[in-house]
Write a protein that holds these residues in place. Structure first.
Motif, PDB file in Angstrom:
ATOM      1  N   GLY A  87       1.640 -10.379  -1.002  1.00  0.00           N
ATOM      2  CA  GLY A  87       1.805  -9.179  -1.826  1.00  0.00           C
ATOM      3  C   GLY A  87       0.536  -8.788  -2.560  1.00  0.00           C
ATOM      4  O   GLY A  87       0.193  -7.609  -2.645  1.00  0.00           O
ATOM      5  N   GLU A  88      -0.172  -9.776  -3.101  1.00  0.00           N
ATOM      6  CA  GLU A  88      -1.416  -9.478  -3.828  1.00  0.00           C
ATOM      7  C   GLU A  88      -2.481  -8.906  -2.889  1.00  0.00           C
ATOM      8  O   GLU A  88      -3.195  -7.973  -3.250  1.00  0.00           O
ATOM      9  CB  GLU A  88      -1.947 -10.738  -4.517  1.00  0.00           C
ATOM     10  N   ALA A  89      -2.573  -9.461  -1.686  1.00  0.00           N
ATOM     11  CA  ALA A  89      -3.565  -8.958  -0.730  1.00  0.00           C
ATOM     12  C   ALA A  89      -3.240  -7.517  -0.325  1.00  0.00           C
ATOM     13  O   ALA A  89      -4.138  -6.678  -0.211  1.00  0.00           O
ATOM     14  CB  ALA A  89      -3.606  -9.862   0.506  1.00  0.00           C
ATOM     15  N   ALA A  90      -1.965  -7.214  -0.130  1.00  0.00           N
ATOM     16  CA  ALA A  90      -1.570  -5.848   0.221  1.00  0.00           C
ATOM     17  C   ALA A  90      -1.755  -4.902  -0.959  1.00  0.00           C
ATOM     18  O   ALA A  90      -2.130  -3.736  -0.781  1.00  0.00           O
ATOM     19  CB  ALA A  90      -0.123  -5.824   0.696  1.00  0.00           C
ATOM     20  N   MET A  91      -1.532  -5.393  -2.167  1.00  0.00           N
ATOM     21  CA  MET A  91      -1.686  -4.555  -3.359  1.00  0.00           C
ATOM     22  C   MET A  91      -3.140  -4.162  -3.586  1.00  0.00           C
ATOM     23  O   MET A  91      -3.426  -3.062  -4.065  1.00  0.00           O
ATOM     24  CB  MET A  91      -1.133  -5.297  -4.585  1.00  0.00           C
ATOM     25  N   LEU A  93      -5.256  -3.445  -1.265  1.00  0.00           N
ATOM     26  CA  LEU A  93      -5.490  -2.298  -0.385  1.00  0.00           C
ATOM     27  C   LEU A  93      -4.857  -1.031  -0.947  1.00  0.00           C
ATOM     28  O   LEU A  93      -5.438   0.050  -0.857  1.00  0.00           O
ATOM     29  CB  LEU A  93      -4.933  -2.585   1.006  1.00  0.00           C
ATOM     30  N   ALA A  94      -3.673  -1.148  -1.538  1.00  0.00           N
ATOM     31  CA  ALA A  94      -3.010   0.022  -2.118  1.00  0.00           C
ATOM     32  C   ALA A  94      -3.805   0.549  -3.307  1.00  0.00           C
ATOM     33  O   ALA A  94      -3.943   1.763  -3.487  1.00  0.00           O
ATOM     34  CB  ALA A  94      -1.589  -0.325  -2.538  1.00  0.00           C
ATOM     35  N   GLU A  95      -4.350  -0.360  -4.119  1.00  0.00           N
ATOM     36  CA  GLU A  95      -5.129   0.064  -5.287  1.00  0.00           C
ATOM     37  C   GLU A  95      -6.438   0.731  -4.874  1.00  0.00           C
ATOM     38  O   GLU A  95      -6.938   1.600  -5.580  1.00  0.00           O
ATOM     39  CB  GLU A  95      -5.386  -1.119  -6.207  1.00  0.00           C
ATOM     40  N   ARG A  96      -7.003   0.339  -3.736  1.00  0.00           N
ATOM     41  CA  ARG A  96      -8.206   1.015  -3.237  1.00  0.00           C
ATOM     42  C   ARG A  96      -7.922   2.486  -2.950  1.00  0.00           C
ATOM     43  O   ARG A  96      -8.779   3.337  -3.113  1.00  0.00           O
ATOM     44  CB  ARG A  96      -8.709   0.352  -1.953  1.00  0.00           C
ATOM     45  N   ASP A  97      -6.699   2.765  -2.478  1.00  0.00           N
ATOM     46  CA  ASP A  97      -6.301   4.140  -2.198  1.00  0.00           C
ATOM     47  C   ASP A  97      -5.683   4.811  -3.426  1.00  0.00           C
ATOM     48  O   ASP A  97      -5.071   5.873  -3.311  1.00  0.00           O
ATOM     49  CB  ASP A  97      -5.287   4.179  -1.048  1.00  0.00           C
ATOM     50  N   LYS A  98      -5.799   4.157  -4.577  1.00  0.00           N
ATOM     51  CA  LYS A  98      -5.284   4.669  -5.857  1.00  0.00           C
ATOM     52  C   LYS A  98      -3.781   4.912  -5.811  1.00  0.00           C
ATOM     53  O   LYS A  98      -3.281   5.939  -6.235  1.00  0.00           O
ATOM     54  CB  LYS A  98      -6.031   5.943  -6.253  1.00  0.00           C
ATOM     55  N   ARG A  99      -3.074   3.933  -5.263  1.00  0.00           N
ATOM     56  CA  ARG A  99      -1.613   3.969  -5.219  1.00  0.00           C
ATOM     57  C   ARG A  99      -1.066   2.747  -5.921  1.00  0.00           C
ATOM     58  O   ARG A  99      -1.722   1.713  -5.976  1.00  0.00           O
ATOM     59  CB  ARG A  99      -1.114   3.967  -3.761  1.00  0.00           C
ATOM     60  N   THR A 100       0.148   2.873  -6.432  1.00  0.00           N
ATOM     61  CA  THR A 100       0.796   1.730  -7.068  1.00  0.00           C
ATOM     62  C   THR A 100       1.962   1.217  -6.230  1.00  0.00           C
ATOM     63  O   THR A 100       2.605   0.242  -6.598  1.00  0.00           O
ATOM     64  CB  THR A 100       1.319   2.099  -8.463  1.00  0.00           C
ATOM     65  N   THR A 101       2.217   1.880  -5.106  1.00  0.00           N
ATOM     66  CA  THR A 101       3.316   1.488  -4.237  1.00  0.00           C
ATOM     67  C   THR A 101       2.766   0.932  -2.939  1.00  0.00           C
ATOM     68  O   THR A 101       1.897   1.546  -2.317  1.00  0.00           O
ATOM     69  CB  THR A 101       4.201   2.707  -3.926  1.00  0.00           C
ATOM     70  N   ASP A 106      -0.414  -0.899   4.424  1.00  0.00           N
ATOM     71  CA  ASP A 106      -1.118  -1.918   3.645  1.00  0.00           C
ATOM     72  C   ASP A 106      -0.799  -3.309   4.189  1.00  0.00           C
ATOM     73  O   ASP A 106      -1.688  -4.141   4.375  1.00  0.00           O
ATOM     74  CB  ASP A 106      -0.711  -1.840   2.171  1.00  0.00           C
ATOM     75  N   ILE A 107       0.461  -3.543   4.444  1.00  0.00           N
ATOM     76  CA  ILE A 107       0.889  -4.854   4.937  1.00  0.00           C
ATOM     77  C   ILE A 107       0.334  -5.107   6.339  1.00  0.00           C
ATOM     78  O   ILE A 107      -0.167  -6.190   6.637  1.00  0.00           O
ATOM     79  CB  ILE A 107       2.427  -4.948   4.911  1.00  0.00           C
ATOM     80  N   ALA A 108       0.393  -4.090   7.208  1.00  0.00           N
ATOM     81  CA  ALA A 108      -0.131  -4.246   8.567  1.00  0.00           C
ATOM     82  C   ALA A 108      -1.638  -4.480   8.555  1.00  0.00           C
ATOM     83  O   ALA A 108      -2.155  -5.265   9.353  1.00  0.00           O
ATOM     84  CB  ALA A 108       0.211  -3.010   9.398  1.00  0.00           C
TER      85      ALA A 108
END
Length: 188
Positions: A87-91, A93-101, A106-108
């Protein structure tokens, strides 16, 4: 004779006007404040995952006869740590795209980029398998080339070339095929 205004209203001699409608000023909605994620800490000797469910998953493997309570606890702890790291590794990537979801992409991406999650490559495909179409697709959009498909062999088109319908053969394994005109003579 003087009339007291308070009694005049009560007796009904004077009409009462309802209070005029007062609009409340529109208050702009506040932006949602960013809040820190809740820190969940595992108390010593307990797990966040339900032990009974993990035991049920372990018992699904026919090769494992009996599992000690301590071993089940360690498996729960290892699963918690795996989920946390994944989850932290996927998060990140999401934060790089300025997303919180977290999203599927991200997982793939984590599965493809991080070596420790590479074993999930067959389980989590790069793209999401396409869901069935929700609306009917026009015939003109199906094949631009106009080439006949396998489905066209089974469909009877009105005003076809020949007056006879194609003969469909159902094999023992449940598959179907269209009998050719040469083959039809063999089966009759």
């Amino acid at each position: 004779m003087e009339v007291d205004p308070s009694t005049a209203e009560a007796s009904g001699s004077k009409a009462t006007n309802p209070a005029p409608f007062v609009e409340e000023p529109l208050v702009p909605k506040k932006k949602k404040e960013k809040r820190e994620p809740a820190k969940v800490e595992r108390p010593p000797g307990k797990t966040l995952l339900p032990v009974s469910k993990v035991q049920h998953i372990i018992k699904a493997d026919k090769d494992i006869a009996i599992v000690a309570k301590e071993a089940t606890f360690l498996i729960c702890c290892a699963a918690e740590e795996f989920i946390k790291r994944f989850g932290e590794a996927a998060m990140v990537l999401a934060e790089r795209d300025k997303r919180t979801t977290l999203q599927y992409k991200d997982i793939a991406t984590v599965v493809r980029k991080a070596d420790e999650f590479l074993f999930l490559e067959e389980i989590i495909p790069w793209t999401i398998p396409e869901a069935p179409a929700k609306r009917k697709v026009k015939d003109s959009n199906i094949l631009a080339s106009g080439a006949p498909t396998l489905l066209d062999q089974f469909m009877v088109k009105p005003g076809g070339d020949s007056g006879e319908e194609p003969r469909i053969i159902i094999n023992e394994d449940g598959t179907m095929q269209v009998a050719d005109s040469e083959m039809t003579d063999d089966f009759v």
